[in-house]
Design a protein around this motif. Structure first.
Motif, PDB file in Angstrom:
ATOM      1  N   ALA A 141       0.801  -0.542  -0.003  1.00 21.36           N
ATOM      2  CA  ALA A 141      -0.591  -0.076   0.131  1.00 21.36           C
ATOM      3  C   ALA A 141       0.486   1.139  -0.462  1.00 21.36           C
ATOM      4  O   ALA A 141       0.321   2.569  -0.488  1.00 21.36           O
ATOM      5  N   TYR A 142       2.171   0.850   0.401  1.00 23.83           N
ATOM      6  CA  TYR A 142       3.192   2.433   0.042  1.00 23.83           C
ATOM      7  C   TYR A 142       3.870   2.396  -1.259  1.00 23.83           C
ATOM      8  O   TYR A 142       4.692   1.473  -1.043  1.00 23.83           O
ATOM      9  N   ARG A 143       3.760   3.322  -1.562  1.00 23.61           N
ATOM     10  CA  ARG A 143       5.028   3.286  -2.480  1.00 23.61           C
ATOM     11  C   ARG A 143       5.846   4.366  -2.689  1.00 23.61           C
ATOM     12  O   ARG A 143       5.846   5.230  -2.311  1.00 23.61           O
ATOM     13  N   PRO A 144       7.772   3.701  -2.638  1.00 30.83           N
ATOM     14  CA  PRO A 144       8.224   5.037  -2.694  1.00 30.83           C
ATOM     15  C   PRO A 144       7.894   5.937  -3.889  1.00 30.83           C
ATOM     16  O   PRO A 144       7.946   6.033  -4.922  1.00 30.83           O
ATOM     17  N   VAL A 145       8.317   7.156  -3.972  1.00 28.34           N
ATOM     18  CA  VAL A 145       8.339   8.692  -4.497  1.00 28.34           C
ATOM     19  C   VAL A 145       9.368   9.031  -4.721  1.00 28.34           C
ATOM     20  O   VAL A 145       9.960   9.628  -5.948  1.00 28.34           O
ATOM     21  N   GLY A 146      10.461   8.406  -4.266  1.00 32.48           N
ATOM     22  CA  GLY A 146      12.272   8.531  -4.506  1.00 32.48           C
ATOM     23  C   GLY A 146      12.616   8.371  -3.220  1.00 32.48           C
ATOM     24  O   GLY A 146      12.224   7.888  -2.078  1.00 32.48           O
ATOM     25  N   CYS A 147      13.880   9.321  -3.269  1.00 33.25           N
ATOM     26  CA  CYS A 147      14.797   9.246  -1.759  1.00 33.25           C
ATOM     27  C   CYS A 147      15.039  10.261  -2.089  1.00 33.25           C
ATOM     28  O   CYS A 147      15.786  11.112  -2.800  1.00 33.25           O
ATOM     29  N   VAL A 148      15.904  11.024  -0.706  1.00 28.13           N
ATOM     30  CA  VAL A 148      16.544  11.479  -0.783  1.00 28.13           C
ATOM     31  C   VAL A 148      17.620  12.155   0.285  1.00 28.13           C
ATOM     32  O   VAL A 148      17.878  11.063   1.301  1.00 28.13           O
ATOM     33  N   SER A 149      18.767  11.828  -0.209  1.00 26.37           N
ATOM     34  CA  SER A 149      20.294  11.541   0.095  1.00 26.37           C
ATOM     35  C   SER A 149      20.770  12.905   0.795  1.00 26.37           C
ATOM     36  O   SER A 149      20.262  13.472   0.573  1.00 26.37           O
ATOM     37  N   VAL A 150      20.984  12.876   1.902  1.00 31.08           N
ATOM     38  CA  VAL A 150      21.675  13.894   2.994  1.00 31.08           C
ATOM     39  C   VAL A 150      23.077  13.431   3.217  1.00 31.08           C
ATOM     40  O   VAL A 150      23.266  12.696   3.794  1.00 31.08           O
ATOM     41  N   GLY A 151      23.859  15.010   3.958  1.00 29.45           N
ATOM     42  CA  GLY A 151      25.083  14.680   4.449  1.00 29.45           C
ATOM     43  C   GLY A 151      25.963  15.898   3.854  1.00 29.45           C
ATOM     44  O   GLY A 151      25.595  16.779   3.137  1.00 29.45           O
ATOM     45  N   TYR A 152      27.028  15.972   4.531  1.00 27.61           N
ATOM     46  CA  TYR A 152      27.862  17.070   4.174  1.00 27.61           C
ATOM     47  C   TYR A 152      28.722  16.910   2.915  1.00 27.61           C
ATOM     48  O   TYR A 152      29.512  15.869   2.622  1.00 27.61           O
ATOM     49  N   PRO A 153      28.532  18.018   2.494  1.00 32.18           N
ATOM     50  CA  PRO A 153      29.279  18.141   0.878  1.00 32.18           C
ATOM     51  C   PRO A 153      30.318  17.449   1.018  1.00 32.18           C
ATOM     52  O   PRO A 153      31.430  17.883   1.624  1.00 32.18           O
ATOM     53  N   GLY A 154      30.664  16.158  -0.339  1.00 32.90           N
ATOM     54  CA  GLY A 154      32.272  15.785  -0.104  1.00 32.90           C
ATOM     55  C   GLY A 154      33.161  16.821  -0.955  1.00 32.90           C
ATOM     56  O   GLY A 154      32.433  17.463  -2.110  1.00 32.90           O
TER      57      GLY A 154
END
Length: 203
Positions: A165-178
């Protein structure tokens, strides 16, 4: 940081410092801000899968990356993306909206999805993702929103036990820029000016 500056600085970051985890309090602010997003009928038909451990992140990339027989990525962006210490997958829940609008105060007596001009369950969950992107900027971090390939959604579900019943709309990656983070070549297209995209009074 002023809101206008947050908006101006927001961009998709595709390379991260693997040695700097996202502080727990920042992670919680990302999620707290996400649930402040608007939702039709205050349905709040969303969920967020948080992946922080190296093992969980590896499972995500294994489940969602192209199969060995598929063509390889055309560049090294995916290698740099894999360094993100935090992944948040926003998932939309259509049934929550159909149920909500079948309640007495909304006036519909059925759960017919054809009543909806657009899938607001996806739209609202996308807005929640945008609030996470803006919060990351305000916290001095980088973030990127990217999609889960449709042919890999079943593998993603199976890996993490995500209900149908749950659909992934995407993914958010988070961190300090390399150190290797650089602007996307797509930006060479330039930002379309307001005058080109806004129609006042009529088209």
């Amino acid at each position: 940081m002023e809101f206008a500056e947050v908006v101006r600085r927001r961009r998709m970051v595709r390379d991260y410092d693997p040695d700097r985890p996202v502080p727990p309090e920042v992670r919680e602010r990302l999620l707290e801000h996400a649930i402040r997003a608007p939702s039709a009928g205050f349905s709040q038909g969303w969920a967020f899968l948080v992946l922080e451990t190296a093992e969980d992140r590896d499972r995500f990339w294994t489940a969602t990356s192209p199969a060995p027989e598929d063509p390889p990525s055309p560049d090294g962006w995916l290698i740099r993306m894999r360094r993100a210490p935090l992944l948040v997958i926003p998932l939309s829940h259509k049934a929550a909206y159909l149920d909500r609008y079948a309640e007495p105060d909304k006036g519909w007596t059925d759960r017919d999805g054809a009543r909806w001009p657009v899938p607001y369950w996806d739209v609202d969950t996308g807005m929640a993702a945008l609030l996470m992107l803006l919060t990351a900027v305000d916290e001095g971090l980088g973030a990127c929103f990217f999609g889960v390939p449709p042919e890999r959604v079943d593998a993603f579900r199976a890996t993490f036990g995500v209900p149908e019943a749950y659909r992934p709309v995407g993914c958010v990656s988070v961190g300090y820029p390399g150190d290797g983070d650089r602007r996307s070549p797509s930006l060479r297209r330039g930002r379309r000016p307001v005058e080109e995209v806004v129609h006042r009074g009529s088209w």
